[in-house]
Design an enzyme around this catalytic site. Structure first.
Site, PDB file in Angstrom:
ATOM      1  N   LYS A 116       0.820  -1.210   0.000  1.00 15.69           N
ATOM      2  CA  LYS A 116       0.000   0.000   0.000  1.00 15.69           C
ATOM      3  C   LYS A 116       0.855   1.263   0.000  1.00 15.69           C
ATOM      4  O   LYS A 116       0.534   2.232  -0.688  1.00 15.69           O
ATOM      5  CB  LYS A 116      -0.923   0.009   1.218  1.00 15.69           C
ATOM      6  CG  LYS A 116      -2.011  -1.056   1.179  1.00 15.69           C
ATOM      7  CD  LYS A 116      -2.964  -0.867   2.366  1.00 15.69           C
ATOM      8  CE  LYS A 116      -3.672  -2.143   2.759  1.00 15.69           C
ATOM      9  NZ  LYS A 116      -4.679  -2.622   1.838  1.00 15.69           N
ATOM     10  N   GLU A 200      -2.934   7.120   7.862  1.00 21.67           N
ATOM     11  CA  GLU A 200      -3.842   7.910   7.025  1.00 21.67           C
ATOM     12  C   GLU A 200      -4.827   8.656   7.888  1.00 21.67           C
ATOM     13  O   GLU A 200      -5.213   8.186   8.949  1.00 21.67           O
ATOM     14  CB  GLU A 200      -4.691   6.981   6.138  1.00 21.67           C
ATOM     15  CG  GLU A 200      -4.037   6.523   4.897  1.00 21.67           C
ATOM     16  CD  GLU A 200      -4.941   5.592   4.090  1.00 21.67           C
ATOM     17  OE1 GLU A 200      -4.438   5.031   3.128  1.00 21.67           O
ATOM     18  OE2 GLU A 200      -6.140   5.418   4.433  1.00 21.67           O
ATOM     19  N   HIS A 235     -14.183  -4.192   8.325  1.00 21.74           N
ATOM     20  CA  HIS A 235     -13.520  -3.768   7.083  1.00 21.74           C
ATOM     21  C   HIS A 235     -13.662  -4.795   5.966  1.00 21.74           C
ATOM     22  O   HIS A 235     -12.898  -4.806   5.016  1.00 21.74           O
ATOM     23  CB  HIS A 235     -12.041  -3.449   7.301  1.00 21.74           C
ATOM     24  CG  HIS A 235     -11.800  -2.412   8.357  1.00 21.74           C
ATOM     25  ND1 HIS A 235     -12.286  -1.130   8.253  1.00 21.74           N
ATOM     26  CD2 HIS A 235     -11.142  -2.477   9.535  1.00 21.74           C
ATOM     27  CE1 HIS A 235     -11.929  -0.441   9.332  1.00 21.74           C
ATOM     28  NE2 HIS A 235     -11.240  -1.246  10.133  1.00 21.74           N
ATOM     29  N   ARG A 296      -6.666  -8.010  -9.700  1.00 23.06           N
ATOM     30  CA  ARG A 296      -7.328  -9.293  -9.957  1.00 23.06           C
ATOM     31  C   ARG A 296      -8.793  -9.032 -10.210  1.00 23.06           C
ATOM     32  O   ARG A 296      -9.260  -7.897 -10.097  1.00 23.06           O
ATOM     33  CB  ARG A 296      -7.189 -10.184  -8.722  1.00 23.06           C
ATOM     34  CG  ARG A 296      -7.700  -9.458  -7.474  1.00 23.06           C
ATOM     35  CD  ARG A 296      -7.751 -10.355  -6.271  1.00 23.06           C
ATOM     36  NE  ARG A 296      -7.809  -9.630  -5.024  1.00 23.06           N
ATOM     37  CZ  ARG A 296      -8.905  -9.209  -4.417  1.00 23.06           C
ATOM     38  NH1 ARG A 296     -10.089  -9.434  -4.961  1.00 23.06           N
ATOM     39  NH2 ARG A 296      -8.868  -8.558  -3.284  1.00 23.06           N
TER      40      ARG A 296
HETATM   41  P1  ADP Z   1     -12.604  -8.338  -2.762  1.00 24.06           P
HETATM   42  O1  ADP Z   1     -11.595  -7.289  -2.393  1.00 24.06           O
HETATM   43  O2  ADP Z   1     -12.461  -8.897  -4.136  1.00 24.06           O
HETATM   44  O3  ADP Z   1     -13.971  -8.012  -2.401  1.00 24.06           O
HETATM   45  P2  ADP Z   1     -12.123  -9.980  -0.463  1.00 24.06           P
HETATM   46  O4  ADP Z   1     -10.859  -9.428   0.072  1.00 24.06           O
HETATM   47  O5  ADP Z   1     -13.364  -9.835   0.298  1.00 24.06           O
HETATM   48  O6  ADP Z   1     -12.244  -9.593  -1.981  1.00 24.06           O
HETATM   49  O7  ADP Z   1     -11.997 -11.519  -0.748  1.00 24.06           O
HETATM   50  C1  ADP Z   1     -10.922 -12.034  -1.443  1.00 24.06           C
HETATM   51  C2  ADP Z   1     -10.433 -13.089  -0.514  1.00 24.06           C
HETATM   52  O8  ADP Z   1     -11.155 -14.294  -0.724  1.00 24.06           O
HETATM   53  C3  ADP Z   1      -9.033 -13.496  -0.698  1.00 24.06           C
HETATM   54  O9  ADP Z   1      -8.158 -12.630  -0.059  1.00 24.06           O
HETATM   55  C4  ADP Z   1      -9.010 -14.891  -0.103  1.00 24.06           C
HETATM   56  O10 ADP Z   1      -8.670 -14.906   1.250  1.00 24.06           O
HETATM   57  C5  ADP Z   1     -10.407 -15.388  -0.258  1.00 24.06           C
HETATM   58  N1  ADP Z   1     -10.493 -16.469  -1.244  1.00 24.06           N
HETATM   59  C6  ADP Z   1      -9.589 -16.841  -2.111  1.00 24.06           C
HETATM   60  N2  ADP Z   1      -9.977 -17.820  -2.875  1.00 24.06           N
HETATM   61  C7  ADP Z   1     -11.201 -18.116  -2.492  1.00 24.06           C
HETATM   62  C8  ADP Z   1     -12.171 -19.044  -2.937  1.00 24.06           C
HETATM   63  N3  ADP Z   1     -11.950 -19.860  -3.947  1.00 24.06           N
HETATM   64  N4  ADP Z   1     -13.359 -19.080  -2.345  1.00 24.06           N
HETATM   65  C9  ADP Z   1     -13.615 -18.236  -1.375  1.00 24.06           C
HETATM   66  N5  ADP Z   1     -12.736 -17.332  -0.917  1.00 24.06           N
HETATM   67  C10 ADP Z   1     -11.538 -17.260  -1.460  1.00 24.06           C
HETATM   68  P1  ADP Z   2      -7.713  -4.067   2.476  1.00 27.39           P
HETATM   69  O1  ADP Z   2      -6.460  -4.312   1.721  1.00 27.39           O
HETATM   70  O2  ADP Z   2      -7.757  -4.830   3.743  1.00 27.39           O
HETATM   71  O3  ADP Z   2      -8.910  -4.216   1.597  1.00 27.39           O
HETATM   72  P2  ADP Z   2      -8.154  -1.176   2.365  1.00 27.39           P
HETATM   73  O4  ADP Z   2      -7.047  -0.188   2.385  1.00 27.39           O
HETATM   74  O5  ADP Z   2      -8.792  -1.436   1.045  1.00 27.39           O
HETATM   75  O6  ADP Z   2      -7.631  -2.530   2.963  1.00 27.39           O
HETATM   76  O7  ADP Z   2      -9.254  -0.724   3.418  1.00 27.39           O
HETATM   77  C1  ADP Z   2     -10.316  -1.581   3.805  1.00 27.39           C
HETATM   78  C2  ADP Z   2     -11.477  -0.786   4.378  1.00 27.39           C
HETATM   79  O8  ADP Z   2     -11.086   0.027   5.494  1.00 27.39           O
HETATM   80  C3  ADP Z   2     -12.095   0.190   3.418  1.00 27.39           C
HETATM   81  O9  ADP Z   2     -13.023  -0.430   2.569  1.00 27.39           O
HETATM   82  C4  ADP Z   2     -12.732   1.203   4.362  1.00 27.39           C
HETATM   83  O10 ADP Z   2     -13.940   0.700   4.880  1.00 27.39           O
HETATM   84  C5  ADP Z   2     -11.768   1.276   5.498  1.00 27.39           C
HETATM   85  N1  ADP Z   2     -10.795   2.384   5.300  1.00 27.39           N
HETATM   86  C6  ADP Z   2      -9.611   2.289   4.678  1.00 27.39           C
HETATM   87  N2  ADP Z   2      -8.969   3.476   4.655  1.00 27.39           N
HETATM   88  C7  ADP Z   2      -9.759   4.363   5.296  1.00 27.39           C
HETATM   89  C8  ADP Z   2      -9.647   5.762   5.639  1.00 27.39           C
HETATM   90  N3  ADP Z   2      -8.582   6.463   5.335  1.00 27.39           N
HETATM   91  N4  ADP Z   2     -10.668   6.336   6.308  1.00 27.39           N
HETATM   92  C9  ADP Z   2     -11.761   5.611   6.661  1.00 27.39           C
HETATM   93  N5  ADP Z   2     -11.911   4.310   6.382  1.00 27.39           N
HETATM   94  C10 ADP Z   2     -10.938   3.657   5.710  1.00 27.39           C
END
Ligand code: ADP
Ligand code: ADP
Ligand code: MG
Length: 670
Positions: A116, A200, A235, A296
């Site tokens: 990140k 952040e 989250h 992805r």
């Molecule tokens: P997105 O950001 O696409 O909404 P999430 O972070 O909620 O996705 O989900 C993606 C996660 O799903 C991956 O990080 C992994 O831990 C999990 N995952 C990977 N492969 C599978 C699978 N075949 N079925 C269900 N979950 C999976």
């Molecule tokens: P991950 O890799 O676990 O998906 P993200 O950076 O995408 O992490 O953040 C996941 C979630 O955390 C976001 O969808 C949001 O709900 C919350 N979040 C992230 N950054 C912020 C921010 N700066 N202020 C408020 N909420 C945040």
């Protein structure tokens, strides 16, 4: 186009990819672990190769075996799905070295967006707006605290290598910063192998709005509009929709162009998602900031497919085989509104504790309209399959499409009502409550929606005691009637055994024991009485494949009710919701002892993260004792009663089986 691809994943995403490949005439190879030997994704593919043990590290993350399987079966390309190897640049490189096409972005783009902090530095130079914060290399705790003070509280500390909602800590005030930093770093090093963090500004009334982008190898890059994924727990996304409510064409274009700039900055190819945090300041409007890019296909891609009418997996295959993007930006349009709900095996009323077990009954909603594609179910399981502790807890995704958001909402509610699962607990009813909550219904969205609406989301039972008892009694009588009319009350010829006019039922409903009595009246009707109510019970069996379907009438309510009895528990489903009631067989429970409070066992297989007590500590009922991690989530184990910790039986980091005793507590003597 390829003639054969290998799908290096499992579950719903493997099935999803296989479906498009089949439609395109591309042959598919599945890989599977021990636990998945007879999984739906294996059946969905033309061939399958066993790649090892049930734990992901022994199978779905074993990339040499996956490459060997692709070679052995003559696959030309590998689709990684999401999770597992999908964002692993070493794997993308290894595919290329083995002469296989990785259906995803170039390894260099995965690497550039992998951390990140680094990706934010890159986005800064590409002119993409960033949340005010610190994402430098210097990790000195004093300097980080100083940066947090400068940014202004509340702030969010994030593990740079984090993902899946883990490795994040919100900090409200300066005094809390040091402790939060230490705990964030601990989780980061354990989960991601690196303790680098960034800080952040915590956005005000934040919304998560992300842009789907697509690039090809001919220099084209387009955006396929936005998805609003603000409804989250821990989250992690719960409901996703497209388009984002309140989005203006101007803001959509600005965010779309920023996302395309982000993708172009890393020479992106294939499907990707640029996630933005959108701030809604009190004075109105929306301000967006880059959060991260997921290199992805995303779990929630179906809502984009629904509003654009496109198949994103088809686009992935076309781009990976060297074709240009099928459409230009000006050819892309939004049609209607789509919502996705993630159905998970979990217990929302108990801190979303994941559940495992067999899908004893798994009934999906029918297409509820003549409009094709109005209700779509993406899943990787069939009735009878198990949700095992090895993978995450998602059972299925329900996607609805309507002309307007209101239509999509109504359809989602109906589709959830028709989703009937017995055998393990799920969030289906919770999702219905979220969809019906004032905030969601009025599109008053931000990431705090679930805590804000907690009062109408948790511990809700819309069926209620009266219908539950009536349904359970009716179900018993119908079952008896089906097994050769053993039920004397149901006979219409007026015959009944001597002296038998009232029948007693013992129930347990929401933890309370209760008694109901059923009286056979002279006109053949049945009078049902319990607690303070009494009324005529009437029901007619409707035909059903299995389970009992009936038209039930009691106390002025009339519902079409479906029930399944599993041992003593009657599972009840109707349009109002779902509930369960236990029909106690008095004899079977005689002499049953009360719960042994001294044993504290793991509710599921997983890893012990930490103990918050040590031997000799006095504990109060409800006090957190230990944290476990399983199925991508952390769970707190609390003391069932007052007492003293006698012994810890495991150490942090230990893997434990379901039912394993974690610690011993000596109950306090009153
Ligand atoms: P997105 O950001 O696409 O909404 P999430 O972070 O909620 O996705 O989900 C993606 C996660 O799903 C991956 O990080 C992994 O831990 C999990 N995952 C990977 N492969 C599978 C699978 N075949 N079925 C269900 N979950 C999976
Ligand atoms: P991950 O890799 O676990 O998906 P993200 O950076 O995408 O992490 O953040 C996941 C979630 O955390 C976001 O969808 C949001 O709900 C919350 N979040 C992230 N950054 C912020 C921010 N700066 N202020 C408020 N909420 C945040
Ligand atoms: Mg994210």
């Amino acid at each position: 186009m390829f003639t054969k691809i290998l799908i290096a994943n499992r579950g719903e995403i493997a099935c999803r990819v296989a479906a498009t490949a089949r439609r395109m005439g591309v042959r598919t190879v599945a890989v599977y672990s021990d636990a998945d030997a007879s999984a739906k994704h294996v059946a969905a593919c033309d061939e399958a190769v066993h790649i090892g043990g049930s734990a992901p590290k022994d199978s779905y993350l074993q990339w040499q075996r996956i490459l060997d399987a692709a070679k052995a079966t003559g696959a030309q390309a590998i689709h990684p799905g999401y999770g597992f190897l999908s964002e692993n640049e070493a794997f993308a490189n290894a595919c290329a070295e083995a002469g296989l096409v990785f259906i995803g972005p170039p390894a260099s783009a995965i690497q550039a967006m992998g951390l990140k902090a680094e990706s934010k530095r890159l986005m800064e130079s590409a002119g993409v707006p960033l949340v005010p914060g610190y994402h430098g290399a210097d990790q000195d705790p004093h300097m980080l605290q100083h940066e947090a003070d400068r940014i202004g509280y509340p702030v969010l500390i994030k593990a740079s290598a984090g993902g899946g909602g883990k490795g994040m800590r919100a900090v409200e005030k300066a005094e809390d910063f040091a402790a939060a930093l230490a705990s964030c770093k601990r989780e980061a090093i354990n989960s991601f192998g690196s303790d680098a963090v960034l800080v952040e500004k915590y956005a005000q009334r934040p919304r998560h709005i992300e842009i789907q982008v697509f690039g090809d190898t001919h220099g084209n890059c387009v955006y396929l509009f936005e998805r609003d994924c603000s409804v989250q727990r821990r989250h992690q996304k719960v409901l996703e929709e497209a388009p984002a409510p309140g989005m203006t064409p101007e803001l959509r274009q600005q965010m779309g162009l920023a996302a395309v700039a982000a993708a172009r900055a890393v020479n992106y190819v294939g499907a990707g998602t640029v996630e933005f945090i959108v701030e809604q300041p009190p004075e109105g409007g929306m301000r967006f900031y880059f959060m991260e890019m997921n290199t992805r296909l995303q779990v929630e891609h179906p809502v984009t497919e629904a509003i654009t009418g496109l198949d994103l997996v088809e686009w992935q295959l076309r781009v990976a085989s060297g074709e240009p993007l099928p459409l230009k930006q000006e050819d892309l349009h939004i049609q209607g509104h789509a919502i996705e709900a993630r159905i998970c095996a979990e217990t929302p009323d108990n801190q979303f504790l994941p559940a495992t077990g067999r899908l004893d009954v798994y009934r999906k909603p029918a297409c509820t309209s003549f409009e094709r594609g109005a209700v779509r179910v993406d899943d990787g399981v069939r009735e009878g399959d198990a949700i095992s502790p090895f993978y995450d807890s998602m059972v299925a995704k329900l996607i609805v499409h309507g002309r307007t958001r209101a239509e999509a909402l109504a359809r989602m509610d109906a589709a959830l009502a028709e989703t009937r699962i017995v055998g393990l607990s799920t969030n289906v009813q919770f999702l219905r409550h979220v969809v019906a909550s004032p905030s969601f219904a009025q599109a008053n969205l931000d990431t705090a929606l679930i805590p804000r609406e907690a009062g109408v989301l948790f511990h809700q039972d819309k069926v209620g005691l009266n219908l539950a008892v009536a349904a359970a009694v009716a179900q018993t009588l119908l079952a008896e009637r089906a097994s050769e009319g053993k039920d004397p009350f149901s006979r219409r010829d007026g015959w009944r055994p001597h002296g038998l006019t009232v029948r007693r039922f013992d129930f347990e409903y929401q933890g309370e024991a209760m008694q109901a009595s059923l009286t056979y009246l002279h006109d053949g009707a049945l009078q049902l009485a319990f607690a303070e109510v009494s009324g005529v019970l009437a029901f007619d069996a409707l035909s059903a494949p299995n389970g009992t379907l009936m038209d039930l009438r009691f106390l002025g309510q009339r519902q079409t009710v479906q029930t399944w009895q599993r041992e003593e528990i009657v599972h009840i489903f109707c349009a109002l919701g779902a509930t369960q009631i236990t029909e106690l067989d008095a004899l079977a429970h005689a002499g049953e002892a009360a719960h042994d409070v001294g044993r504290l066992t793991a509710p599921m297989p997983g890893k012990v993260v930490s103990f918050s007590v040590k031997a000799g500590d006095a504990v109060k009922k409800g006090q957190p004792l230990a944290v476990m991690e399983a199925m991508k989530m952390e769970h707190t184990i609390a003391a069932p009663a007052d007492g003293t910790v006698a012994e810890l039986l495991y150490a942090p980091g230990d893997q434990v089986a379901e039912g394993a005793e974690l610690l011993k507590i000596a109950a306090a003597t009153p």
